[in-house]
Scaffold this motif. Sequence first.
Motif, PDB file in Angstrom:
ATOM      1  N   GLU A 179       0.811  -1.210   0.000  1.00 37.38           N
ATOM      2  CA  GLU A 179       0.000   0.000   0.000  1.00 37.38           C
ATOM      3  C   GLU A 179       0.849   1.267   0.000  1.00 37.38           C
ATOM      4  OE1 GLU A 179      -2.473  -0.349   3.391  1.00 37.38           O
ATOM      5  OE2 GLU A 179      -3.605  -2.067   2.621  1.00 37.38           O
ATOM      6  N   LYS A 180       2.157   1.155   0.023  1.00 39.47           N
ATOM      7  CA  LYS A 180       3.053   2.306   0.048  1.00 39.47           C
ATOM      8  C   LYS A 180       2.811   3.169  -1.180  1.00 39.47           C
ATOM      9  CE  LYS A 180       7.951   3.469   0.367  1.00 39.47           C
ATOM     10  NZ  LYS A 180       9.330   2.909   0.384  1.00 39.47           N
ATOM     11  N   GLU A 181       2.673   4.462  -0.979  1.00 39.90           N
ATOM     12  CA  GLU A 181       2.365   5.378  -2.080  1.00 39.90           C
ATOM     13  C   GLU A 181       3.542   5.483  -3.043  1.00 39.90           C
ATOM     14  OE1 GLU A 181       0.062   9.519  -2.248  1.00 39.90           O
ATOM     15  OE2 GLU A 181       2.091   9.722  -1.438  1.00 39.90           O
ATOM     16  N   THR A 182       3.280   5.315  -4.317  1.00 38.56           N
ATOM     17  CA  THR A 182       4.309   5.441  -5.338  1.00 38.56           C
ATOM     18  C   THR A 182       4.334   6.878  -5.854  1.00 38.56           C
ATOM     19  OG1 THR A 182       2.814   4.920  -7.178  1.00 38.56           O
ATOM     20  CG2 THR A 182       3.872   3.051  -6.032  1.00 38.56           C
ATOM     21  N   THR A 183       5.368   7.179  -6.638  1.00 36.72           N
ATOM     22  CA  THR A 183       5.456   8.517  -7.244  1.00 36.72           C
ATOM     23  C   THR A 183       4.255   8.767  -8.139  1.00 36.72           C
ATOM     24  OG1 THR A 183       7.870   8.408  -7.189  1.00 36.72           O
ATOM     25  CG2 THR A 183       6.894  10.046  -8.655  1.00 36.72           C
ATOM     26  N   TRP A 184       3.840   7.740  -8.881  1.00 39.81           N
ATOM     27  CA  TRP A 184       2.670   7.906  -9.746  1.00 39.81           C
ATOM     28  C   TRP A 184       1.403   8.145  -8.925  1.00 39.81           C
ATOM     29  CZ3 TRP A 184       0.651   9.629 -13.837  1.00 39.81           C
ATOM     30  CH2 TRP A 184      -0.663   9.302 -14.190  1.00 39.81           C
ATOM     31  N   ASP A 185       1.263   7.449  -7.800  1.00 37.46           N
ATOM     32  CA  ASP A 185       0.103   7.675  -6.924  1.00 37.46           C
ATOM     33  C   ASP A 185       0.031   9.142  -6.510  1.00 37.46           C
ATOM     34  OD1 ASP A 185      -0.697   5.009  -6.948  1.00 37.46           O
ATOM     35  OD2 ASP A 185       0.511   4.490  -5.197  1.00 37.46           O
ATOM     36  N   LYS A 186       1.173   9.684  -6.098  1.00 34.44           N
ATOM     37  CA  LYS A 186       1.233  11.082  -5.665  1.00 34.44           C
ATOM     38  C   LYS A 186       0.880  12.032  -6.813  1.00 34.44           C
ATOM     39  CE  LYS A 186       5.239  13.161  -5.345  1.00 34.44           C
ATOM     40  NZ  LYS A 186       5.109  14.417  -6.150  1.00 34.44           N
ATOM     41  N   ILE A 187       1.467  11.760  -7.977  1.00 32.89           N
ATOM     42  CA  ILE A 187       1.213  12.610  -9.154  1.00 32.89           C
ATOM     43  C   ILE A 187      -0.262  12.558  -9.543  1.00 32.89           C
ATOM     44  CG2 ILE A 187       1.652  12.821 -11.638  1.00 32.89           C
ATOM     45  CD1 ILE A 187       4.526  11.803 -11.002  1.00 32.89           C
ATOM     46  N   ASN A 188      -0.792  11.362  -9.568  1.00 32.13           N
ATOM     47  CA  ASN A 188      -2.193  11.174  -9.968  1.00 32.13           C
ATOM     48  C   ASN A 188      -3.146  11.841  -8.979  1.00 32.13           C
ATOM     49  OD1 ASN A 188      -4.107  10.097 -11.809  1.00 32.13           O
ATOM     50  ND2 ASN A 188      -4.492   8.373 -10.431  1.00 32.13           N
TER      51      ASN A 188
ATOM     52  N   ALA B  72      15.769  10.345 -23.322  1.00 27.29           N
ATOM     53  CA  ALA B  72      14.539   9.884 -22.682  1.00 27.29           C
ATOM     54  C   ALA B  72      14.245  10.695 -21.427  1.00 27.29           C
ATOM     55  CB  ALA B  72      14.660   8.401 -22.314  1.00 27.29           C
ATOM     56  N   ILE B  73      13.048  10.517 -20.906  1.00 26.55           N
ATOM     57  CA  ILE B  73      12.655  11.131 -19.647  1.00 26.55           C
ATOM     58  C   ILE B  73      13.222  10.274 -18.511  1.00 26.55           C
ATOM     59  CG2 ILE B  73      10.695  11.776 -18.180  1.00 26.55           C
ATOM     60  CD1 ILE B  73       9.075  12.041 -20.852  1.00 26.55           C
ATOM     61  N   MET B  74      13.867  10.909 -17.558  1.00 29.19           N
ATOM     62  CA  MET B  74      14.522  10.182 -16.465  1.00 29.19           C
ATOM     63  C   MET B  74      13.673  10.248 -15.194  1.00 29.19           C
ATOM     64  SD  MET B  74      18.472  10.575 -15.167  1.00 29.19           S
ATOM     65  CE  MET B  74      18.296  12.213 -14.462  1.00 29.19           C
ATOM     66  N   MET B  75      13.601   9.121 -14.489  1.00 31.05           N
ATOM     67  CA  MET B  75      12.809   9.003 -13.256  1.00 31.05           C
ATOM     68  C   MET B  75      13.608   8.266 -12.192  1.00 31.05           C
ATOM     69  SD  MET B  75       9.517   7.718 -15.393  1.00 31.05           S
ATOM     70  CE  MET B  75      10.621   7.230 -16.723  1.00 31.05           C
ATOM     71  N   GLY B  76      13.043   8.151 -11.012  1.00 31.49           N
ATOM     72  CA  GLY B  76      13.670   7.380  -9.948  1.00 31.49           C
ATOM     73  C   GLY B  76      13.722   5.903 -10.294  1.00 31.49           C
ATOM     74  N   LYS B  77      14.657   5.197  -9.700  1.00 33.69           N
ATOM     75  CA  LYS B  77      14.873   3.789 -10.003  1.00 33.69           C
ATOM     76  C   LYS B  77      13.640   2.934  -9.725  1.00 33.69           C
ATOM     77  CE  LYS B  77      17.543   0.241 -11.046  1.00 33.69           C
ATOM     78  NZ  LYS B  77      18.023   0.025 -12.421  1.00 33.69           N
ATOM     79  N   GLU B  78      12.875   3.286  -8.685  1.00 30.17           N
ATOM     80  CA  GLU B  78      11.739   2.463  -8.281  1.00 30.17           C
ATOM     81  C   GLU B  78      10.407   2.900  -8.910  1.00 30.17           C
ATOM     82  OE1 GLU B  78      12.484  -0.172  -6.548  1.00 30.17           O
ATOM     83  OE2 GLU B  78      14.560   0.537  -6.482  1.00 30.17           O
ATOM     84  N   ASP B  79      10.467   3.836  -9.842  1.00 31.48           N
ATOM     85  CA  ASP B  79       9.221   4.409 -10.378  1.00 31.48           C
ATOM     86  C   ASP B  79       8.700   3.661 -11.610  1.00 31.48           C
ATOM     87  OD1 ASP B  79       9.122   6.307  -8.405  1.00 31.48           O
ATOM     88  OD2 ASP B  79      10.190   7.818  -9.571  1.00 31.48           O
ATOM     89  N   GLN B  80       8.523   2.345 -11.467  1.00 32.94           N
ATOM     90  CA  GLN B  80       8.083   1.536 -12.606  1.00 32.94           C
ATOM     91  C   GLN B  80       6.684   1.907 -13.091  1.00 32.94           C
ATOM     92  OE1 GLN B  80       9.523   0.133  -9.900  1.00 32.94           O
ATOM     93  NE2 GLN B  80      11.352  -0.888 -10.674  1.00 32.94           N
ATOM     94  N   GLU B  81       5.801   2.249 -12.168  1.00 33.43           N
ATOM     95  CA  GLU B  81       4.436   2.590 -12.567  1.00 33.43           C
ATOM     96  C   GLU B  81       4.411   3.897 -13.357  1.00 33.43           C
ATOM     97  OE1 GLU B  81      -0.082   2.676 -10.672  1.00 33.43           O
ATOM     98  OE2 GLU B  81       1.658   2.623  -9.336  1.00 33.43           O
ATOM     99  N   LEU B  82       5.163   4.885 -12.897  1.00 31.94           N
ATOM    100  CA  LEU B  82       5.267   6.147 -13.626  1.00 31.94           C
ATOM    101  C   LEU B  82       5.915   5.915 -14.979  1.00 31.94           C
ATOM    102  CD1 LEU B  82       5.083   9.218 -13.817  1.00 31.94           C
ATOM    103  CD2 LEU B  82       7.266   9.359 -12.587  1.00 31.94           C
ATOM    104  N   GLN B  83       6.941   5.082 -15.006  1.00 30.31           N
ATOM    105  CA  GLN B  83       7.623   4.745 -16.258  1.00 30.31           C
ATOM    106  C   GLN B  83       6.646   4.137 -17.257  1.00 30.31           C
ATOM    107  OE1 GLN B  83      10.207   1.273 -16.130  1.00 30.31           O
ATOM    108  NE2 GLN B  83      11.789   2.385 -17.274  1.00 30.31           N
ATOM    109  N   LYS B  84       5.815   3.221 -16.787  1.00 29.93           N
ATOM    110  CA  LYS B  84       4.832   2.562 -17.654  1.00 29.93           C
ATOM    111  C   LYS B  84       3.844   3.579 -18.236  1.00 29.93           C
ATOM    112  CE  LYS B  84       1.086  -0.852 -17.592  1.00 29.93           C
ATOM    113  NZ  LYS B  84       0.292  -1.777 -16.741  1.00 29.93           N
ATOM    114  N   LYS B  85       3.352   4.481 -17.398  1.00 34.34           N
ATOM    115  CA  LYS B  85       2.389   5.486 -17.837  1.00 34.34           C
ATOM    116  C   LYS B  85       3.012   6.412 -18.888  1.00 34.34           C
ATOM    117  CE  LYS B  85      -1.042   4.381 -15.042  1.00 34.34           C
ATOM    118  NZ  LYS B  85      -2.355   3.919 -15.543  1.00 34.34           N
TER     119      LYS B  85
END
Length: 292
Positions: free
Chosen positions: A39-48, A238-251
């Motif tokens: 349930e830990k909030e991801t970067t994409w969760d925060k952005i969304n 490319a657009i660069m993100m944090g190493k753990e930001d797979q969900e944001l990367q996918k979007k």
Amino acid sequence: MHKNFNWVSVVALALVLILSACGSNNETDSESAADKESEKETTWDKINEEGEIVVGTSGTLYPTSYHKEENNELTGYDIEVMREVAKKLDIEVTFEEIGIDGIFAALKSGRIDAAINDIGIKEERKKTYSFSDPYKYSYTTMIVREEDLSGIESIEDVKGKKAGGAANTGYSQLAEHYGAEVVTYGNATNDVYLRDVDNGRTDLIINDYYLQSLALEAMPQFDLTLHPDIKMNPSKQAIMMGKEDQELQKKINEAIAELHEDGTLTEISKKFFNGQDASKKPEGDFEEVNYE
């Protein structure tokens, strides 16, 4: 007390109940920890949730991230690509202007959610950051003085020369790999780099082909040219993100795929690169130099 009462059985039963209870608590605790992790909030969760992505860029790199002279509006190929990505994701984008050497630290610290600034995908960088699919393809070339090519006939002649560059870039690493002394700048604009090569303070600038060619075209007052014989290392930006930001990367990858497919990337590229389509791989033979 009944003579046949079995104290051993009572004690054994009590121990079983205690151990069973302990086992249940441990399992519950483990499951609870796992649930919290999932349930830990991801970067994409925060952005969304906030409806906004904060993106680092330099604002000084023509024609990918710069300010219009007439109204100081931030624009450029990278900027407009990021705005279109945000539209696809149905979020707002806020740009935070940071020198390229500070962008990496800002992303690590969480000050920004992503970065876009003609950043090349490098194996060494992928150990710390994640990248979107490419939105730009190019290769590496070199600006030198037109009258004598700064005394450089081949890439090996860079040894002992002074190369203008920013810290923490692959281009500066490449210059150092061949023995050049890198003169680093802060968040400087292109005219500063070009003027120093022209007046002899530095001898060369190693950088992206599209950026170099357009900078020279925009500033004809300098007696400079692209080296005719040095073309190296086809690159992917490319657009660069944090190493753990797979969900944001996918979007973001889904958005970039749509922009490729509907021709938006081509349209934006031709606007900023004088009709050239930087969203497609360049043709030709290029020397591959491994300097990592």
